[in-house]
Scaffold this motif. Sequence first.
Motif, PDB file in Angstrom:
ATOM      1  N   ILE A  30       0.852  -1.256   0.015  1.00  0.00           N
ATOM      2  CA  ILE A  30      -0.003  -0.029   0.067  1.00  0.00           C
ATOM      3  C   ILE A  30       1.036   1.284  -0.080  1.00  0.00           C
ATOM      4  O   ILE A  30       0.251   2.352  -0.365  1.00  0.00           O
ATOM      5  CB  ILE A  30      -0.867  -0.022   1.174  1.00  0.00           C
ATOM      6  CG1 ILE A  30      -2.065  -1.260   1.036  1.00  0.00           C
ATOM      7  CG2 ILE A  30      -1.503   1.397   1.725  1.00  0.00           C
ATOM      8  CD1 ILE A  30      -3.017  -0.899  -0.027  1.00  0.00           C
ATOM      9  N   ALA A  64       0.481   2.962  -3.165  1.00  0.00           N
ATOM     10  CA  ALA A  64      -0.407   3.313  -3.569  1.00  0.00           C
ATOM     11  C   ALA A  64      -0.753   4.755  -3.798  1.00  0.00           C
ATOM     12  O   ALA A  64      -0.404   5.494  -3.401  1.00  0.00           O
ATOM     13  CB  ALA A  64      -1.676   2.610  -2.581  1.00  0.00           C
ATOM     14  N   ASP A  65      -2.126   5.236  -4.392  1.00  0.00           N
ATOM     15  CA  ASP A  65      -2.382   6.557  -4.372  1.00  0.00           C
ATOM     16  C   ASP A  65      -3.034   7.012  -3.198  1.00  0.00           C
ATOM     17  O   ASP A  65      -4.276   6.686  -2.879  1.00  0.00           O
ATOM     18  CB  ASP A  65      -3.276   6.877  -5.500  1.00  0.00           C
ATOM     19  CG  ASP A  65      -3.880   8.273  -5.673  1.00  0.00           C
ATOM     20  OD1 ASP A  65      -3.272   9.018  -4.860  1.00  0.00           O
ATOM     21  OD2 ASP A  65      -4.247   8.601  -6.965  1.00  0.00           O
ATOM     22  N   ASN A  79      -6.546   8.492  -3.390  1.00  0.00           N
ATOM     23  CA  ASN A  79      -7.493   7.617  -3.867  1.00  0.00           C
ATOM     24  C   ASN A  79      -7.303   6.172  -3.273  1.00  0.00           C
ATOM     25  O   ASN A  79      -7.269   5.052  -4.022  1.00  0.00           O
ATOM     26  CB  ASN A  79      -7.437   7.482  -5.414  1.00  0.00           C
ATOM     27  CG  ASN A  79      -7.781   8.958  -6.228  1.00  0.00           C
ATOM     28  OD1 ASN A  79      -8.986   8.941  -6.141  1.00  0.00           O
ATOM     29  ND2 ASN A  79      -7.131   9.677  -6.619  1.00  0.00           N
ATOM     30  N   LEU A  80      -7.174   5.977  -2.144  1.00  0.00           N
ATOM     31  CA  LEU A  80      -7.126   4.817  -1.489  1.00  0.00           C
ATOM     32  C   LEU A  80      -8.097   3.761  -1.868  1.00  0.00           C
ATOM     33  O   LEU A  80      -7.664   2.518  -1.831  1.00  0.00           O
ATOM     34  CB  LEU A  80      -6.900   4.781   0.057  1.00  0.00           C
ATOM     35  CG  LEU A  80      -5.418   4.617   0.574  1.00  0.00           C
ATOM     36  CD1 LEU A  80      -5.426   4.807   2.289  1.00  0.00           C
ATOM     37  CD2 LEU A  80      -4.579   3.623   0.147  1.00  0.00           C
ATOM     38  N   LYS A 100      -9.887   3.409  -4.138  1.00  0.00           N
ATOM     39  CA  LYS A 100      -9.892   2.746  -5.464  1.00  0.00           C
ATOM     40  C   LYS A 100      -8.855   2.004  -5.350  1.00  0.00           C
ATOM     41  O   LYS A 100      -8.914   0.623  -6.341  1.00  0.00           O
ATOM     42  CB  LYS A 100      -9.691   3.934  -6.656  1.00  0.00           C
ATOM     43  CG  LYS A 100      -9.438   3.620  -8.140  1.00  0.00           C
ATOM     44  CD  LYS A 100      -9.294   4.862  -8.869  1.00  0.00           C
ATOM     45  CE  LYS A 100      -8.423   4.700 -10.125  1.00  0.00           C
ATOM     46  NZ  LYS A 100      -7.076   4.698 -10.055  1.00  0.00           N
ATOM     47  N   ASP A 101      -7.653   1.972  -5.172  1.00  0.00           N
ATOM     48  CA  ASP A 101      -6.333   1.068  -4.940  1.00  0.00           C
ATOM     49  C   ASP A 101      -7.002  -0.421  -4.177  1.00  0.00           C
ATOM     50  O   ASP A 101      -6.477  -1.283  -4.521  1.00  0.00           O
ATOM     51  CB  ASP A 101      -5.390   1.671  -4.462  1.00  0.00           C
ATOM     52  CG  ASP A 101      -4.629   2.505  -5.679  1.00  0.00           C
ATOM     53  OD1 ASP A 101      -5.174   2.323  -6.733  1.00  0.00           O
ATOM     54  OD2 ASP A 101      -3.467   3.320  -5.393  1.00  0.00           O
ATOM     55  N   MET A 141      -9.139  -2.360  -6.129  1.00  0.00           N
ATOM     56  CA  MET A 141      -8.277  -3.020  -7.360  1.00  0.00           C
ATOM     57  C   MET A 141      -7.759  -4.380  -6.668  1.00  0.00           C
ATOM     58  O   MET A 141      -7.816  -5.328  -7.441  1.00  0.00           O
ATOM     59  CB  MET A 141      -7.194  -2.202  -7.859  1.00  0.00           C
ATOM     60  CG  MET A 141      -6.265  -2.544  -9.051  1.00  0.00           C
ATOM     61  SD  MET A 141      -4.853  -3.535  -8.157  1.00  0.00           S
ATOM     62  CE  MET A 141      -4.143  -2.383  -7.562  1.00  0.00           C
ATOM     63  N   ILE A 142      -7.083  -4.008  -5.561  1.00  0.00           N
ATOM     64  CA  ILE A 142      -6.563  -5.449  -4.687  1.00  0.00           C
ATOM     65  C   ILE A 142      -7.675  -6.400  -4.567  1.00  0.00           C
ATOM     66  O   ILE A 142      -7.609  -7.464  -4.833  1.00  0.00           O
ATOM     67  CB  ILE A 142      -5.805  -4.915  -3.545  1.00  0.00           C
ATOM     68  CG1 ILE A 142      -4.418  -4.123  -4.013  1.00  0.00           C
ATOM     69  CG2 ILE A 142      -5.331  -6.081  -2.753  1.00  0.00           C
ATOM     70  CD1 ILE A 142      -3.723  -3.411  -2.832  1.00  0.00           C
ATOM     71  N   PHE A 162       2.128  -0.897  -8.480  1.00  0.00           N
ATOM     72  CA  PHE A 162       1.345   0.478  -8.804  1.00  0.00           C
ATOM     73  C   PHE A 162       1.761   1.343  -9.839  1.00  0.00           C
ATOM     74  O   PHE A 162       1.195   2.254 -10.256  1.00  0.00           O
ATOM     75  CB  PHE A 162       1.380   1.100  -7.348  1.00  0.00           C
ATOM     76  CG  PHE A 162       0.474   0.347  -6.564  1.00  0.00           C
ATOM     77  CD1 PHE A 162      -1.152   0.690  -6.363  1.00  0.00           C
ATOM     78  CD2 PHE A 162       0.818  -0.416  -5.223  1.00  0.00           C
ATOM     79  CE1 PHE A 162      -1.929   0.059  -5.669  1.00  0.00           C
ATOM     80  CE2 PHE A 162       0.046  -0.996  -4.428  1.00  0.00           C
ATOM     81  CZ  PHE A 162      -1.416  -0.929  -4.637  1.00  0.00           C
ATOM     82  N   PRO A 168      -2.127  -2.516 -13.388  1.00  0.00           N
ATOM     83  CA  PRO A 168      -1.827  -3.326 -11.837  1.00  0.00           C
ATOM     84  C   PRO A 168      -2.424  -4.800 -11.572  1.00  0.00           C
ATOM     85  O   PRO A 168      -1.824  -5.359 -10.834  1.00  0.00           O
ATOM     86  CB  PRO A 168      -2.159  -2.246 -10.870  1.00  0.00           C
ATOM     87  CG  PRO A 168      -2.195  -0.914 -11.503  1.00  0.00           C
ATOM     88  CD  PRO A 168      -2.675  -1.274 -12.782  1.00  0.00           C
ATOM     89  N   THR A 169      -3.611  -4.918 -12.105  1.00  0.00           N
ATOM     90  CA  THR A 169      -4.285  -5.906 -11.843  1.00  0.00           C
ATOM     91  C   THR A 169      -3.589  -7.250 -12.542  1.00  0.00           C
ATOM     92  O   THR A 169      -3.464  -8.340 -11.884  1.00  0.00           O
ATOM     93  CB  THR A 169      -5.905  -5.933 -12.389  1.00  0.00           C
ATOM     94  OG1 THR A 169      -6.361  -4.919 -11.613  1.00  0.00           O
ATOM     95  CG2 THR A 169      -6.793  -7.256 -12.126  1.00  0.00           C
TER      96      THR A 169
END
Length: 219
Positions: free
Chosen positions: A9, A12-13, A16-17, A19-20, A23-24, A201, A206-207
């Motif tokens: 993390i 990560a952004d 925009n946590l 959102k990340d 994604m995870i 990231f 990323p996915t």
Amino acid sequence: MKPIIAPSILSADFANLAKDIEMINNSEADWFHVDVMDGVFVPNISFGFPVISAIHKHAKKPLDVHLMIADADKYLQKFAEVGAHNLTVHIEACTHLHRTIQGIKSLGMKAGVAINPHASVSLLENVIADLDVVLIMSVNPGFGGQKFIENTYTKIGALKELILQKNSKALIEIDGGVDLKNASKLIQAGADALVAGNTVFNSENPTQTISLLKAAGTV
Ligand code: DX5
Ligand code: ZN
């Protein structure tokens, strides 16, 4: 066996946590790697309890919390409360490491010990049987995006030997400079879990990068 993938993390952004985290949640990742730095044990400060709580609220996978702090004992209970599943402390930061490990386990968390690049895995000889995770630092702790230290492979071999010799169930986790080039070699050397910050990231997809890391070792 497929490796455990733990996106960090730290890369990560932070604006925009959610959102990340989503994604995870929707990726093939297994854990959220959460780096806590205090500006004392390491020359950087990351984030603390409110941020970890917020991550925990949205995360659908276990939090793998890596403490890079000087006085872990003081905060074990608090880390359990904010949702840490694995709690990893540094051998270099814990004077009474055996007590700290027992403390982590008594609070219902999985106990991990991290070792810096200069430290020998033989230092773990007397605690390895009690550990759920050993985190080998493959960069000096404190920052994301650093260059991988090649001596890590030798350390994985030595740790694997110690784990077998002591009949330990500890997983071997590698943290720092993990990328799509070294991931397979790390798994072949005996790593069970890979942390990846920058590689995940700062990639275009990323996915997909997480899936490629997950497939490492099988290719
Ligand atoms: C470094 C941290 C790592 C960091 C890894 O002190 O423990 O978890 O986020 O970042 P990368 O994968 O970019 O080296
Ligand atoms: Zn870490």
